[in-house]
Design a protein around this motif. Structure first.
Motif, PDB file in Angstrom:
ATOM      1  N   ASP A  40     -15.478   2.027   7.708  1.00  0.00           N
ATOM      2  CA  ASP A  40     -15.677   3.457   7.434  1.00  0.00           C
ATOM      3  C   ASP A  40     -15.086   3.883   6.089  1.00  0.00           C
ATOM      4  O   ASP A  40     -15.067   5.066   5.750  1.00  0.00           O
ATOM      5  N   GLY A  41     -14.585   2.921   5.316  1.00  0.00           N
ATOM      6  CA  GLY A  41     -14.062   3.212   4.000  1.00  0.00           C
ATOM      7  C   GLY A  41     -12.558   3.416   3.948  1.00  0.00           C
ATOM      8  O   GLY A  41     -11.981   3.484   2.864  1.00  0.00           O
ATOM      9  N   ARG A  42     -11.903   3.510   5.102  1.00  0.00           N
ATOM     10  CA  ARG A  42     -10.457   3.707   5.097  1.00  0.00           C
ATOM     11  C   ARG A  42      -9.767   2.447   4.572  1.00  0.00           C
ATOM     12  O   ARG A  42     -10.160   1.332   4.892  1.00  0.00           O
ATOM     13  N   GLU A  43      -8.698   2.645   3.771  1.00  0.00           N
ATOM     14  CA  GLU A  43      -8.000   1.529   3.157  1.00  0.00           C
ATOM     15  C   GLU A  43      -6.510   1.576   3.489  1.00  0.00           C
ATOM     16  O   GLU A  43      -5.956   2.645   3.744  1.00  0.00           O
ATOM     17  N   ALA A  44      -5.898   0.407   3.476  1.00  0.00           N
ATOM     18  CA  ALA A  44      -4.450   0.299   3.633  1.00  0.00           C
ATOM     19  C   ALA A  44      -4.004  -0.931   2.866  1.00  0.00           C
ATOM     20  O   ALA A  44      -4.754  -1.894   2.721  1.00  0.00           O
ATOM     21  N   SER A  45      -2.789  -0.875   2.346  1.00  0.00           N
ATOM     22  CA  SER A  45      -2.273  -2.020   1.603  1.00  0.00           C
ATOM     23  C   SER A  45      -0.838  -2.302   2.011  1.00  0.00           C
ATOM     24  O   SER A  45      -0.107  -1.418   2.476  1.00  0.00           O
ATOM     25  N   LEU A  46      -0.463  -3.548   1.818  1.00  0.00           N
ATOM     26  CA  LEU A  46       0.861  -4.015   2.216  1.00  0.00           C
ATOM     27  C   LEU A  46       1.365  -4.949   1.130  1.00  0.00           C
ATOM     28  O   LEU A  46       0.618  -5.803   0.644  1.00  0.00           O
ATOM     29  N   TRP A  47       2.617  -4.766   0.722  1.00  0.00           N
ATOM     30  CA  TRP A  47       3.210  -5.633  -0.287  1.00  0.00           C
ATOM     31  C   TRP A  47       4.524  -6.163   0.266  1.00  0.00           C
ATOM     32  O   TRP A  47       5.407  -5.387   0.638  1.00  0.00           O
ATOM     33  N   THR A  48       4.652  -7.489   0.349  1.00  0.00           N
ATOM     34  CA  THR A  48       5.833  -8.087   0.965  1.00  0.00           C
ATOM     35  C   THR A  48       6.351  -9.242   0.124  1.00  0.00           C
ATOM     36  O   THR A  48       5.631  -9.825  -0.686  1.00  0.00           O
ATOM     37  N   VAL A  49       7.614  -9.565   0.330  1.00  0.00           N
ATOM     38  CA  VAL A  49       8.166 -10.846  -0.101  1.00  0.00           C
ATOM     39  C   VAL A  49       8.631 -11.530   1.171  1.00  0.00           C
ATOM     40  O   VAL A  49       9.429 -10.971   1.936  1.00  0.00           O
ATOM     41  N   VAL A  50       8.107 -12.735   1.420  1.00  0.00           N
ATOM     42  CA  VAL A  50       8.417 -13.433   2.660  1.00  0.00           C
ATOM     43  C   VAL A  50       8.855 -14.857   2.362  1.00  0.00           C
ATOM     44  O   VAL A  50       8.443 -15.454   1.365  1.00  0.00           O
ATOM     45  N   ASP A  85     -12.599  -9.261  11.787  1.00  0.00           N
ATOM     46  CA  ASP A  85     -13.271  -8.361  12.722  1.00  0.00           C
ATOM     47  C   ASP A  85     -14.225  -7.410  11.995  1.00  0.00           C
ATOM     48  O   ASP A  85     -14.327  -6.230  12.319  1.00  0.00           O
ATOM     49  N   GLY A  86     -14.913  -7.942  10.998  1.00  0.00           N
ATOM     50  CA  GLY A  86     -15.887  -7.144  10.275  1.00  0.00           C
ATOM     51  C   GLY A  86     -15.317  -6.297   9.151  1.00  0.00           C
ATOM     52  O   GLY A  86     -16.052  -5.560   8.491  1.00  0.00           O
ATOM     53  N   HIS A  87     -14.014  -6.387   8.913  1.00  0.00           N
ATOM     54  CA  HIS A  87     -13.369  -5.601   7.868  1.00  0.00           C
ATOM     55  C   HIS A  87     -12.940  -6.519   6.723  1.00  0.00           C
ATOM     56  O   HIS A  87     -12.506  -7.644   6.948  1.00  0.00           O
ATOM     57  N   ASP A  88     -13.033  -6.012   5.499  1.00  0.00           N
ATOM     58  CA  ASP A  88     -12.708  -6.802   4.320  1.00  0.00           C
ATOM     59  C   ASP A  88     -11.214  -6.740   4.020  1.00  0.00           C
ATOM     60  O   ASP A  88     -10.604  -5.670   4.044  1.00  0.00           O
ATOM     61  N   VAL A  89     -10.658  -7.906   3.705  1.00  0.00           N
ATOM     62  CA  VAL A  89      -9.251  -8.000   3.338  1.00  0.00           C
ATOM     63  C   VAL A  89      -9.149  -8.816   2.053  1.00  0.00           C
ATOM     64  O   VAL A  89      -9.726  -9.903   1.969  1.00  0.00           O
ATOM     65  N   GLN A  90      -8.459  -8.272   1.065  1.00  0.00           N
ATOM     66  CA  GLN A  90      -8.215  -9.020  -0.171  1.00  0.00           C
ATOM     67  C   GLN A  90      -6.731  -9.339  -0.260  1.00  0.00           C
ATOM     68  O   GLN A  90      -5.882  -8.468  -0.071  1.00  0.00           O
ATOM     69  N   VAL A  91      -6.444 -10.607  -0.551  1.00  0.00           N
ATOM     70  CA  VAL A  91      -5.063 -11.089  -0.526  1.00  0.00           C
ATOM     71  C   VAL A  91      -4.738 -11.804  -1.834  1.00  0.00           C
ATOM     72  O   VAL A  91      -5.550 -12.573  -2.347  1.00  0.00           O
ATOM     73  N   ARG A  92      -3.552 -11.517  -2.359  1.00  0.00           N
ATOM     74  CA  ARG A  92      -3.022 -12.243  -3.507  1.00  0.00           C
ATOM     75  C   ARG A  92      -1.650 -12.777  -3.133  1.00  0.00           C
ATOM     76  O   ARG A  92      -0.830 -12.058  -2.543  1.00  0.00           O
ATOM     77  N   ILE A  93      -1.395 -14.052  -3.480  1.00  0.00           N
ATOM     78  CA  ILE A  93      -0.120 -14.692  -3.184  1.00  0.00           C
ATOM     79  C   ILE A  93       0.482 -15.187  -4.497  1.00  0.00           C
ATOM     80  O   ILE A  93      -0.207 -15.834  -5.288  1.00  0.00           O
ATOM     81  N   ILE A  94       1.743 -14.878  -4.720  1.00  0.00           N
ATOM     82  CA  ILE A  94       2.434 -15.370  -5.903  1.00  0.00           C
ATOM     83  C   ILE A  94       3.752 -15.998  -5.464  1.00  0.00           C
ATOM     84  O   ILE A  94       4.577 -15.350  -4.810  1.00  0.00           O
TER      85      ILE A  94
END
Length: 283
Positions: free
Chosen positions: A249-259, A82-91
């Motif tokens: 608008d520059g606001r950031e949020a991050s999430l770290w999970t084990v699934v 939706d126009g917002h950048d998301v960076q994802v890492r999977i291990i």
């Protein structure tokens, strides 16, 4: 009469001033609450987009198409929602060192790969194994049993049972906050393996396994590696996923999970959450 009228006028003026102050205070409070609500709502939006990144990663890691498949080997992927950048890492969790399965040698080499002295690494690694094993005998290279904890002024001894959380290793004699911060990203409880899977391991883990981490990572990240059956796969199905969202608008949020992908005890869910933290990746 004039005095009474003057007193009444003074009271009216004071009441007007008081009401003005009350209205002003109410308006200021309402404005502050509106601003707080706006900030909170934007933060909630960013957090939900980070969550969408985590769920989208599960779709892509299960994708069998080599052109669109995401590897669970720590590579960073960028996605737009939706126009917002998301960076994802999977291990994949099998690429980490299992606290309940690894031997003293592997644990020690991991700490050495992170810059710790060999003697101290051996002692702490032995203490980790003593923490989880059922006997009261120290490891040949040292370690820590109940008497050692008592001598160090700890009011608890070795647990003599499996680790239940990664953070529990902080209680092991010799462990420091700084060392734990280094180790935590490379530890797991979910692989069930004595040796990590090099296909998904990160540099320090590869070095702990006695491999040339630089050469292996270069090969794994090389263009065209998707054609190699040895280096590509969907993994075990249990993953660490870090998702970072950045709004326009520059606001950031991050999430770290084990699934754990697949059937879940929660109706309608395609995965089971084993760990969930919002904010920066846990140290």
């Amino acid at each position: 009469m004039r005095r009474q009228r003057g007193a009444a006028l003074l009271i009216v003026l004071w009441l007007v001033a008081l009401l003005t102050a009350l209205v002003g205070a109410f308006a200021l409070t309402a404005r502050m609450e509106a601003l707080q609500g706006r900030v909170g709502s934007r933060g909630a939006v960013a957090q939900e987009i980070a969550r969408s990144g985590m769920e989208y990663a599960l779709v892509r890691v299960a994708d069998r198409n080599p052109e669109t498949h995401w590897q669970p080997n720590g590579r960073a992927y960028t996605w737009t929602f939706d126009g917002h950048d998301v960076q994802v890492r999977i291990i994949d969790e099998t690429g980490k060192v299992d606290l309940n399965q690894a031997d003293v040698s592997l644990l020690s080499r991991l700490m050495q790969a992170l810059g710790q002295p060999s003697d101290a690494s051996d002692l702490i690694a032995a203490a980790i194994v003593d923490w989880r094993d059922a006997d009261n005998l120290s490891q040949p290279v040292g370690g820590a049993e109940d008497g050692d904890y008592a001598a160090a002024g700890r009011d608890y001894g070795a647990k003599d049972a499996s680790f239940e959380t990664i953070a529990e290793v902080e209680q092991v004699l010799g462990m420091t906050p700084a060392l734990y911060a280094q180790l935590a990203p490379f530890l797991t409880l979910y692989s069930g393996r004595g040796q990590p899977d090099a296909t998904y391991a990160q540099g320090p883990v590869l070095a702990a396994m006695g491999m040339d981490a630089t050469a292996w990572l270069a090969q794994r990240n090389a263009t065209g590696v998707t054609g190699s059956n040895e280096l590509v796969g969907t993994g075990s199905g249990t993953y660490s996923i870090e998702s970072r969202a950045r709004l326009a608008d520059g606001r950031e949020a991050s999430l770290w999970t084990v699934v754990r992908a697949g059937a879940s005890p929660v109706p309608g869910s395609a995965y089971t959450l084993l760990r969930w933290e919002e904010g920066a990746a846990p140290q």
